[in-house]
Design a protein around this motif. Structure first.
Motif, PDB file in Angstrom:
ATOM      1  N   ILE A 139       0.840  -1.198   0.000  1.00 18.40           N
ATOM      2  CA  ILE A 139       0.000   0.000   0.000  1.00 18.40           C
ATOM      3  C   ILE A 139       0.869   1.240   0.000  1.00 18.40           C
ATOM      4  CG2 ILE A 139      -1.763   1.270   1.265  1.00 18.40           C
ATOM      5  CD1 ILE A 139      -2.843  -1.368   2.219  1.00 18.40           C
ATOM      6  N   TYR A 142       2.159   1.710  -3.530  1.00 17.47           N
ATOM      7  CA  TYR A 142       1.168   2.251  -4.489  1.00 17.47           C
ATOM      8  C   TYR A 142       1.096   3.767  -4.360  1.00 17.47           C
ATOM      9  CZ  TYR A 142      -0.907  -2.479  -4.026  1.00 17.47           C
ATOM     10  OH  TYR A 142      -1.115  -3.814  -3.942  1.00 17.47           O
ATOM     11  N   LEU A 154       0.110   8.680 -11.889  1.00 15.43           N
ATOM     12  CA  LEU A 154      -1.211   8.216 -11.454  1.00 15.43           C
ATOM     13  C   LEU A 154      -1.627   6.962 -12.197  1.00 15.43           C
ATOM     14  CD1 LEU A 154      -3.071  11.599 -11.206  1.00 15.43           C
ATOM     15  CD2 LEU A 154      -2.671  10.016  -9.344  1.00 15.43           C
ATOM     16  N   VAL A 158      -2.319   3.308 -10.516  1.00 20.79           N
ATOM     17  CA  VAL A 158      -3.594   2.599 -10.573  1.00 20.79           C
ATOM     18  C   VAL A 158      -3.398   1.181 -11.119  1.00 20.79           C
ATOM     19  CG1 VAL A 158      -5.792   2.526 -11.791  1.00 20.79           C
ATOM     20  CG2 VAL A 158      -5.073   4.608 -10.685  1.00 20.79           C
ATOM     21  N   LEU A 161      -1.807  -0.835  -8.455  1.00 18.94           N
ATOM     22  CA  LEU A 161      -2.745  -1.128  -7.369  1.00 18.94           C
ATOM     23  C   LEU A 161      -3.699  -2.255  -7.748  1.00 18.94           C
ATOM     24  CD1 LEU A 161      -4.408   1.316  -5.048  1.00 18.94           C
ATOM     25  CD2 LEU A 161      -5.861  -0.313  -6.139  1.00 18.94           C
TER      26      LEU A 161
ATOM     27  N   ALA B  90      -8.288   0.090   3.396  1.00 16.14           N
ATOM     28  CA  ALA B  90      -7.172   0.984   3.058  1.00 16.14           C
ATOM     29  C   ALA B  90      -6.920   0.967   1.552  1.00 16.14           C
ATOM     30  CB  ALA B  90      -5.913   0.562   3.814  1.00 16.14           C
ATOM     31  N   VAL B  91      -6.899  -0.234   0.967  1.00 20.15           N
ATOM     32  CA  VAL B  91      -6.652  -0.330  -0.474  1.00 20.15           C
ATOM     33  C   VAL B  91      -7.762   0.368  -1.243  1.00 20.15           C
ATOM     34  CG1 VAL B  91      -6.458  -1.924  -2.406  1.00 20.15           C
ATOM     35  CG2 VAL B  91      -5.322  -2.434  -0.279  1.00 20.15           C
ATOM     36  N   LEU B  94      -7.472   4.168  -1.015  1.00 15.75           N
ATOM     37  CA  LEU B  94      -6.382   4.654  -1.853  1.00 15.75           C
ATOM     38  C   LEU B  94      -6.791   4.602  -3.323  1.00 15.75           C
ATOM     39  CD1 LEU B  94      -3.484   5.651  -1.887  1.00 15.75           C
ATOM     40  CD2 LEU B  94      -2.749   3.301  -2.096  1.00 15.75           C
ATOM     41  N   ALA B  95      -7.445   3.487  -3.721  1.00 14.43           N
ATOM     42  CA  ALA B  95      -7.830   3.331  -5.120  1.00 14.43           C
ATOM     43  C   ALA B  95      -8.815   4.416  -5.520  1.00 14.43           C
ATOM     44  CB  ALA B  95      -8.439   1.951  -5.344  1.00 14.43           C
ATOM     45  N   LEU B  98      -7.033   7.696  -5.873  1.00 17.55           N
ATOM     46  CA  LEU B  98      -6.313   7.769  -7.147  1.00 17.55           C
ATOM     47  C   LEU B  98      -7.278   7.988  -8.299  1.00 17.55           C
ATOM     48  CD1 LEU B  98      -3.697   4.916  -6.700  1.00 17.55           C
ATOM     49  CD2 LEU B  98      -3.224   7.337  -6.913  1.00 17.55           C
ATOM     50  N   ARG B 101      -8.076  11.648  -8.613  1.00 19.94           N
ATOM     51  CA  ARG B 101      -6.971  12.398  -9.222  1.00 19.94           C
ATOM     52  C   ARG B 101      -6.841  12.067 -10.708  1.00 19.94           C
ATOM     53  NH1 ARG B 101      -3.172  14.808  -5.996  1.00 19.94           N
ATOM     54  NH2 ARG B 101      -2.454  15.637  -7.970  1.00 19.94           N
TER      55      ARG B 101
END
Lengths: 489, 119
Positions: A139, A142, A154, A158, A161, B90-91, B94-95, B98, B101
């Motif tokens: 994490i 990422y 970015l 992604v 991730l 958490a993942v 964050l995803a 992102l 953005r």
């Protein structure tokens, strides 16, 4: 006697102090990762002589092993912890000068968390604990890939991730199946009971765990994220991802195969996979015109080489693989750090923009050259003894299949030499266009590059202490019975 | 039918995992891919829970009178799932961050149109 718990607890505590400290002083916050890595390095080196004789099994919570989560600080764990702290220290020093824009305090927080995750993975003796530390590592990486907040960063983040999260899901499923079968999560306990079940029934968890960890370790065909992520991240992050993150994934995979599953029948497959990853990585690297992408593909190639050596599973080859891992960490970190400032000055990642760099940035160019020569395996740099050990180990197997595969590995090294020499040639022997004024990387960054370059040359000339350490680490990785005995006794 | 009855949880869990994987592989919209990740996570969590689950089992409290250890639900997978849920959140956070953005930068969430990076 210092406890191996400190290797995890102190940086973890310091990581969450970073935002608080940065309220007081931003400069002090930048120093926190340096302090934490220095502390870890000192602790790991103090632990080293002791664990070479007798591994330290740290029981957390006071229960006896199969019931508690235990840390296993054997030669492998402490060697890796020292390597992580060393590479982390060099890169943290570099980042003090390199990371200027953006939310700097969060960069240092995530960077420390990444190192904590990596250290936790190499020290833990519990499969679920391994998963948790692995997720901490993933994490934070990422988030760090997207640190610059630009388009390519970015997008790469992604992609990384999504693939990483699917990989973690598979890993967790594998761990769940293992728990269902054995009713325990302790690595030594699972290894102990592995003989009592049908080998076919543990194949599914093995496959899930290898593919889950293979995503982070960038084994072909699970490595599509790596070139994007490593080339779009800030250079200091590329260095830590290439130098530490993928190696830690590979370590976790090898630990699972060797110690937990004792799956000797799958090793030949892994040898082939390693050679294939190596060849594909090097061929793709050869075709790149972007210097950071080239370095990223070269990391894939190196991981293939390390996997090839580790999966041969003789004490020489595992020692050679671990040595190669160490030399890759040092050399690739140096390459990314040097490339970082060259890119910063020339404003472009194309190799053609590096023409004439040898005159404009002499010290940084020299650092890049040392890293490149070491990765190719020229003496007197650290890459030479490590590749030499692998070649000797492959020949010592005295089977034609290994000799043929070794031929492919040497071909890969040849390709590697070709593209690295091309860049070195561009740096020194091509005329640069336009500006000829000299410019230097900041002194702090040069110090960090000097640390890596000095280590590469020092270990290259005097490899014996490192060779001894990786030798006993190889013995630990291959000796399942001893691992089980020392944890459960 | 008896197979479905005794393995209903496993069938459900692996069904969710496969649905999640399918969504991740087939969908082009980043938000839908993230939903797929969430379904995959849920499937894995359900699978972990069902490893230790007993129909009509009791809580594993040894101090209570008249309880035999055979009828207790295994608490370890539940502890694991608690951790796994936190990691999943958490993942996911964050995803989604992102994704916001990414939308600001590209003006689209279609993964086919977002290809700055090439081989």
């Amino acid at each position: 006697m210092v406890s191996p718990v400190l290797l995890i607890a102190v940086p973890l505590g310091l990581a969450f102090l970073v935002p608080l400290i940065s309220l007081v002083s931003r400069r002090a916050a930048m120093l926190v990762p340096v302090v934490a890595c220095l502390f870890n390095l000192v602790v790991a080196i103090t632990l080293m002589p002791g664990v070479l004789d007798q591994p330290v099994v740290e029981k957390i919570g006071g229960f006896p092993p199969p019931f508690c989560i235990n840390l296993y600080a054997g030669p492998v764990g402490v060697l890796f912890a020292a390597l992580i702290a060393l590479a982390g220290l060099g890169i943290a020093v570099y980042a003090m000068a390199y990371i200027r824009t953006g939310p700097v305090d969060r960069y240092h927080l995530l960077y420390l968390l990444l190192l904590v995750g990596a250290t936790g993975v190499v020290l833990t003796g519990d499969v679920f604990n391994l998963f948790v530390f692995f997720e901490i590592l993933c994490i934070s990486s990422y988030a760090l890939v997207a640190y610059m907040g630009n388009k390519s960063g970015l997008e790469a983040s992604v992609k990384y991730l999504i693939q990483g999260a699917v990989g973690s899901g598979l890993l967790l499923m594998g761990i769940g199946l293992l728990y269902g079968q054995f009713g325990t999560l302790n690595m030594a306990d699972i290894a102990n009971r592995m003989g009592s079940v049908n080998q076919v029934s543990v194949f599914v968890p093995l496959a899930l765990i290898i593919s889950g960890l293979g995503v982070e370790a960038a084994i072909f065909p699970l490595n599509a994220w790596l070139p994007d992520a490593h080339s779009s991240a800030p250079s200091s992050i590329s260095a830590i991802l290439s130098g530490i993150a993928i190696e830690v994934g590979l370590y976790a995979m090898v630990r699972m195969i060797f110690t937990v599953f004792g799956a000797t029948s799958i090793l030949m497959f892994m040898v082939f996979l390693g050679a294939l990853t190596l060849l594909l990585g090097e061929l793709c690297a050869f075709a790149q015109s972007n210097v950071k992408r080239m370095l990223a593909y070269s990391s894939i190639g190196q991981i293939g080489l390390i996997l090839f050596a580790l999966a041969m599973a003789t004490s020489y080859s595992v020692a050679g693989g671990l040595f190669q891992l160490l030399s890759h960490t040092l050399s690739k970190a140096l390459l990314f750090l040097a490339a970082g400032y060259m890119i910063y000055r020339s404003g472009s990642m194309e190799i053609s923009s590096l023409h004439g760099m040898g005159k404009r940035m002499p010290l940084t160019s020299l650092a890049f050259t040392i890293g490149a020569f070491s990765l190719v395996g020229l003496p007197p740099f650290v890459g030479f003894p490590s590749k030499f050990l692998i070649v000797r180990a492959a020949l010592a197997r005295q089977q034609s299949i290994f000799t043929i595969l070794l031929g492919f590995v040497l071909l890969g090294t040849l390709i590697e030499g070709a593209y690295f020499f091309r860049v070195v040639q561009a740096i020194y022997f091509k005329k640069g266009s336009g500006e000829t004024g000299r410019s230097y990387a900041p002194a702090v960054a040069l110090v960090s590059m000097f640390i890596f370059a000095a280590l590469i040359i020092f270990v290259g000339i005097y490899p014996q202490p490192v060779a001894d350490a990786v030798g006993s680490a190889a013995t630990e990785l291959l000796d399942r019975a001893e691992y089980v005995r020392s944890v459960l006794q | 039918m008896s197979f479905l009855e005794s393995y209903a949880y496993y069938v459900g869990a692996f069904g969710l995992i496969l649905i999640g994987l399918l969504v991740i592989l087939v969908k082009r919209n980043l938000i839908k891919i993230i939903i797929g990740l969430s379904i995959l996570d849920t499937g894995v969590n359900l699978f972990l829970i069902s490893v230790g689950y007993l129909a009509s089992g009791t809580a594993p409290i040894f101090s209570r009178e008249g309880i035999d250890s055979g009828s207790m639900v295994d608490p370890v997978p539940q502890a694991l799932v608690l951790t796994a849920i936190v990691i999943g959140v958490a993942v996911l956070a964050l995803a989604l961050g992102l994704a916001v953005r990414l939308y600001q930068n590209y003006g689209t969430l279609d993964m086919r149109k977002i290809k700055e990076l090439k081989w």
